[in-house]
Design a protein around this motif. Sequence first.
Motif, PDB file in Angstrom:
ATOM      1  N   ALA A  32       1.008  -1.386   0.389  1.00  0.00           N
ATOM      2  CA  ALA A  32      -0.257  -0.024   0.002  1.00  0.00           C
ATOM      3  C   ALA A  32       0.447   1.287   0.189  1.00  0.00           C
ATOM      4  CB  ALA A  32      -1.097   0.199   1.646  1.00  0.00           C
ATOM      5  N   ALA A  33       0.117   2.469  -0.614  1.00  0.00           N
ATOM      6  CA  ALA A  33       1.226   3.341  -0.716  1.00  0.00           C
ATOM      7  C   ALA A  33       0.308   4.393  -0.325  1.00  0.00           C
ATOM      8  CB  ALA A  33       1.642   3.893  -2.373  1.00  0.00           C
ATOM      9  N   VAL A  34       0.855   5.070   1.595  1.00  0.00           N
ATOM     10  CA  VAL A  34       0.170   6.642   1.343  1.00  0.00           C
ATOM     11  C   VAL A  34       0.333   8.020   0.933  1.00  0.00           C
ATOM     12  CG1 VAL A  34      -0.006   7.680   3.521  1.00  0.00           C
ATOM     13  CG2 VAL A  34      -0.122   5.254   3.705  1.00  0.00           C
ATOM     14  N   LEU A  35       0.245   8.019   0.105  1.00  0.00           N
ATOM     15  CA  LEU A  35      -0.072   9.783  -1.385  1.00  0.00           C
ATOM     16  C   LEU A  35      -0.201  11.096  -0.131  1.00  0.00           C
ATOM     17  CD1 LEU A  35       1.858  10.172  -3.948  1.00  0.00           C
ATOM     18  CD2 LEU A  35      -1.106   9.989  -4.606  1.00  0.00           C
ATOM     19  N   GLY A  36       0.846  12.330  -0.026  1.00  0.00           N
ATOM     20  CA  GLY A  36       0.402  13.565   0.261  1.00  0.00           C
ATOM     21  C   GLY A  36       1.300  13.816   0.694  1.00  0.00           C
ATOM     22  N   PRO A  37       1.445  15.646   0.586  1.00  0.00           N
ATOM     23  CA  PRO A  37       2.263  16.712   0.793  1.00  0.00           C
ATOM     24  C   PRO A  37       3.220  16.216   1.823  1.00  0.00           C
ATOM     25  CG  PRO A  37       0.535  17.510   0.544  1.00  0.00           C
ATOM     26  CD  PRO A  37      -0.037  15.623   0.938  1.00  0.00           C
ATOM     27  N   SER A  38       4.309  17.006   1.695  1.00  0.00           N
ATOM     28  CA  SER A  38       5.755  17.354   2.820  1.00  0.00           C
ATOM     29  C   SER A  38       4.888  17.837   4.096  1.00  0.00           C
ATOM     30  CB  SER A  38       6.659  18.026   2.376  1.00  0.00           C
ATOM     31  OG  SER A  38       7.114  17.221   1.649  1.00  0.00           O
ATOM     32  N   GLY A  39       4.545  17.233   4.973  1.00  0.00           N
ATOM     33  CA  GLY A  39       3.850  17.879   6.390  1.00  0.00           C
ATOM     34  C   GLY A  39       3.101  17.437   6.648  1.00  0.00           C
ATOM     35  N   SER A  40       2.659  16.390   5.888  1.00  0.00           N
ATOM     36  CA  SER A  40       1.229  15.939   6.198  1.00  0.00           C
ATOM     37  C   SER A  40       0.970  14.828   6.786  1.00  0.00           C
ATOM     38  CB  SER A  40      -0.074  15.672   4.804  1.00  0.00           C
ATOM     39  OG  SER A  40       1.300  14.450   4.192  1.00  0.00           O
ATOM     40  N   GLY A  41       1.996  14.395   7.660  1.00  0.00           N
ATOM     41  CA  GLY A  41       1.833  13.249   8.329  1.00  0.00           C
ATOM     42  C   GLY A  41       2.148  12.276   8.197  1.00  0.00           C
ATOM     43  N   LEU A 158       8.400  -1.150   6.486  1.00  0.00           N
ATOM     44  CA  LEU A 158       7.786   0.417   6.068  1.00  0.00           C
ATOM     45  C   LEU A 158       8.572   0.966   5.383  1.00  0.00           C
ATOM     46  CD1 LEU A 158       6.679   0.554   9.468  1.00  0.00           C
ATOM     47  CD2 LEU A 158       5.630  -0.083   7.866  1.00  0.00           C
ATOM     48  N   LEU A 159       8.785   2.065   4.116  1.00  0.00           N
ATOM     49  CA  LEU A 159       9.234   2.758   3.144  1.00  0.00           C
ATOM     50  C   LEU A 159       9.147   4.499   3.658  1.00  0.00           C
ATOM     51  CD1 LEU A 159       9.579  -0.269   0.005  1.00  0.00           C
ATOM     52  CD2 LEU A 159      11.256   0.348   2.342  1.00  0.00           C
ATOM     53  N   ASP A 160       9.974   5.008   4.429  1.00  0.00           N
ATOM     54  CA  ASP A 160       9.460   6.778   4.027  1.00  0.00           C
ATOM     55  C   ASP A 160      10.651   7.357   2.703  1.00  0.00           C
ATOM     56  OD1 ASP A 160       9.282   8.810   4.533  1.00  0.00           O
ATOM     57  OD2 ASP A 160      10.179   9.080   7.023  1.00  0.00           O
ATOM     58  N   GLU A 161       9.510   7.538   1.588  1.00  0.00           N
ATOM     59  CA  GLU A 161      10.238   8.002   0.480  1.00  0.00           C
ATOM     60  C   GLU A 161      11.075   7.479   0.187  1.00  0.00           C
ATOM     61  OE1 GLU A 161       9.017  11.281  -0.681  1.00  0.00           O
ATOM     62  OE2 GLU A 161       8.036  11.809   0.824  1.00  0.00           O
ATOM     63  N   PRO A 162      11.044   6.200  -0.361  1.00  0.00           N
ATOM     64  CA  PRO A 162      12.242   5.800  -0.950  1.00  0.00           C
ATOM     65  C   PRO A 162      13.362   5.716  -1.930  1.00  0.00           C
ATOM     66  CG  PRO A 162       9.534   4.561  -1.351  1.00  0.00           C
ATOM     67  CD  PRO A 162       9.949   5.439  -0.591  1.00  0.00           C
ATOM     68  N   PHE A 163      12.411   6.856  -2.863  1.00  0.00           N
ATOM     69  CA  PHE A 163      12.785   7.372  -4.049  1.00  0.00           C
ATOM     70  C   PHE A 163      13.663   8.862  -4.369  1.00  0.00           C
ATOM     71  CE2 PHE A 163       9.566   4.434  -5.309  1.00  0.00           C
ATOM     72  CZ  PHE A 163      10.755   2.872  -5.284  1.00  0.00           C
ATOM     73  N   LEU A 187       5.813  -9.438   1.500  1.00  0.00           N
ATOM     74  CA  LEU A 187       6.010  -8.843   1.744  1.00  0.00           C
ATOM     75  C   LEU A 187       4.232  -8.180   2.184  1.00  0.00           C
ATOM     76  CD1 LEU A 187       9.223  -8.068   2.144  1.00  0.00           C
ATOM     77  CD2 LEU A 187       8.780  -8.928   4.311  1.00  0.00           C
ATOM     78  N   THR A 188       4.778  -7.308   3.440  1.00  0.00           N
ATOM     79  CA  THR A 188       2.887  -5.882   3.377  1.00  0.00           C
ATOM     80  C   THR A 188       4.093  -5.315   3.618  1.00  0.00           C
ATOM     81  OG1 THR A 188       1.663  -8.410   4.318  1.00  0.00           O
ATOM     82  CG2 THR A 188       1.410  -5.421   4.793  1.00  0.00           C
ATOM     83  N   VAL A 189       3.893  -4.164   3.024  1.00  0.00           N
ATOM     84  CA  VAL A 189       4.669  -3.058   2.765  1.00  0.00           C
ATOM     85  C   VAL A 189       3.632  -1.493   2.963  1.00  0.00           C
ATOM     86  CG1 VAL A 189       5.824  -1.957   1.577  1.00  0.00           C
ATOM     87  CG2 VAL A 189       6.075  -4.313   1.359  1.00  0.00           C
ATOM     88  N   ILE A 190       3.764  -1.113   3.153  1.00  0.00           N
ATOM     89  CA  ILE A 190       3.280   0.392   3.574  1.00  0.00           C
ATOM     90  C   ILE A 190       4.701   1.422   3.463  1.00  0.00           C
ATOM     91  CG2 ILE A 190       2.414   2.302   4.139  1.00  0.00           C
ATOM     92  CD1 ILE A 190       1.269   0.760   6.836  1.00  0.00           C
ATOM     93  N   LEU A 191       4.229   2.186   1.922  1.00  0.00           N
ATOM     94  CA  LEU A 191       5.451   2.977   1.742  1.00  0.00           C
ATOM     95  C   LEU A 191       4.876   4.607   1.264  1.00  0.00           C
ATOM     96  CD1 LEU A 191       7.372   2.980  -1.843  1.00  0.00           C
ATOM     97  CD2 LEU A 191       5.444   5.069  -1.703  1.00  0.00           C
ATOM     98  N   VAL A 192       5.179   5.734   1.925  1.00  0.00           N
ATOM     99  CA  VAL A 192       4.595   6.848   1.923  1.00  0.00           C
ATOM    100  C   VAL A 192       5.792   7.492   1.055  1.00  0.00           C
ATOM    101  CG1 VAL A 192       3.737   6.909   3.934  1.00  0.00           C
ATOM    102  CG2 VAL A 192       6.481   8.001   3.526  1.00  0.00           C
ATOM    103  N   THR A 193       4.947   8.645   0.489  1.00  0.00           N
ATOM    104  CA  THR A 193       5.724   9.092  -1.124  1.00  0.00           C
ATOM    105  C   THR A 193       4.626  10.338  -1.145  1.00  0.00           C
ATOM    106  OG1 THR A 193       5.955   8.974  -3.262  1.00  0.00           O
ATOM    107  CG2 THR A 193       4.065   7.782  -2.839  1.00  0.00           C
ATOM    108  N   ASN A 194       4.955  11.481  -1.655  1.00  0.00           N
ATOM    109  CA  ASN A 194       4.654  12.507  -1.980  1.00  0.00           C
ATOM    110  C   ASN A 194       4.491  12.782  -4.069  1.00  0.00           C
ATOM    111  OD1 ASN A 194       6.519  13.531  -3.477  1.00  0.00           O
ATOM    112  ND2 ASN A 194       7.151  15.126  -1.278  1.00  0.00           N
ATOM    113  N   PRO A 196       2.875  10.468  -6.580  1.00  0.00           N
ATOM    114  CA  PRO A 196       1.842   9.884  -7.273  1.00  0.00           C
ATOM    115  C   PRO A 196       2.104   8.642  -8.113  1.00  0.00           C
ATOM    116  CG  PRO A 196       0.781  11.213  -8.002  1.00  0.00           C
ATOM    117  CD  PRO A 196       2.642  12.175  -6.833  1.00  0.00           C
ATOM    118  N   GLN A 197       3.112   8.805  -8.882  1.00  0.00           N
ATOM    119  CA  GLN A 197       4.309   7.529  -9.447  1.00  0.00           C
ATOM    120  C   GLN A 197       4.499   6.551  -9.110  1.00  0.00           C
ATOM    121  OE1 GLN A 197       7.038   9.949 -12.539  1.00  0.00           O
ATOM    122  NE2 GLN A 197       5.759   8.767 -13.805  1.00  0.00           N
TER     123      GLN A 197
END
Length: 201
Positions: A32-41, A158-163, A187-194, A196-197
């Motif tokens: 799963a990906a959590v998409l949002g701008p910087s500073g959104s938590g 958990l991946l924090d802005e991996p790219f 694996l169960t994975v959560i990736l957070v990014t700002n 959309p790609q």
Amino acid sequence: MMWLTCDNVSFAYGSKPIVESVSLSLNQGQIAAVLGPSGSGKSTLLRLIAGLEKPDRGTIAVDGTVLSSDRVHVEVHRRPVGLVFQDYHLFPHLTLRQNIAFGAHHLPGSQRKVWVNHLLELTELMEHAEKYPHQASGGMQQRTAIARALAHQPKVLLLDEPFSNLDASLTERLRHQMKAWFKQEHLTVILVTNDPQDAEV
């Protein structure tokens, strides 16, 4: 039963709300990906799941075991969770192989060697295994950080802005590679990014 659940999780720095009433659930092997701008938590949510922060309210559980609640807060090193930071956090005095092996310290020597070799092959780092981080490209460092997190055999990654620190051509390649690795390891994975790609992983 869902593999990972966050139920009504909230967290604030002082009087400033950072994460407000977040609920999510993932099956085993889901990405799963959590998409949002910087500073959104987004990064704070990962830190809450990893145990680096304690929720002010809500429950976090993995594989039926509560990790955070009003009454429970399992320490970081006891959680079946791997976190890859945005800036990798590799040990500069260790080779790429040794960095990965550090994550597998819970395994006896012979098993550790086999597992580390598997991860080096999986992430296409075997020929670079004896390099130190300063001798490795950004892509190699990113793959090493992921392999080190996998070395602990987490139930959730958990991946924090991996790219964010990689150029566009390398990012595109790594997106496809990572999806293949995670599917192979179930694996169960959560990736957070700002971006959309990135969320298409």
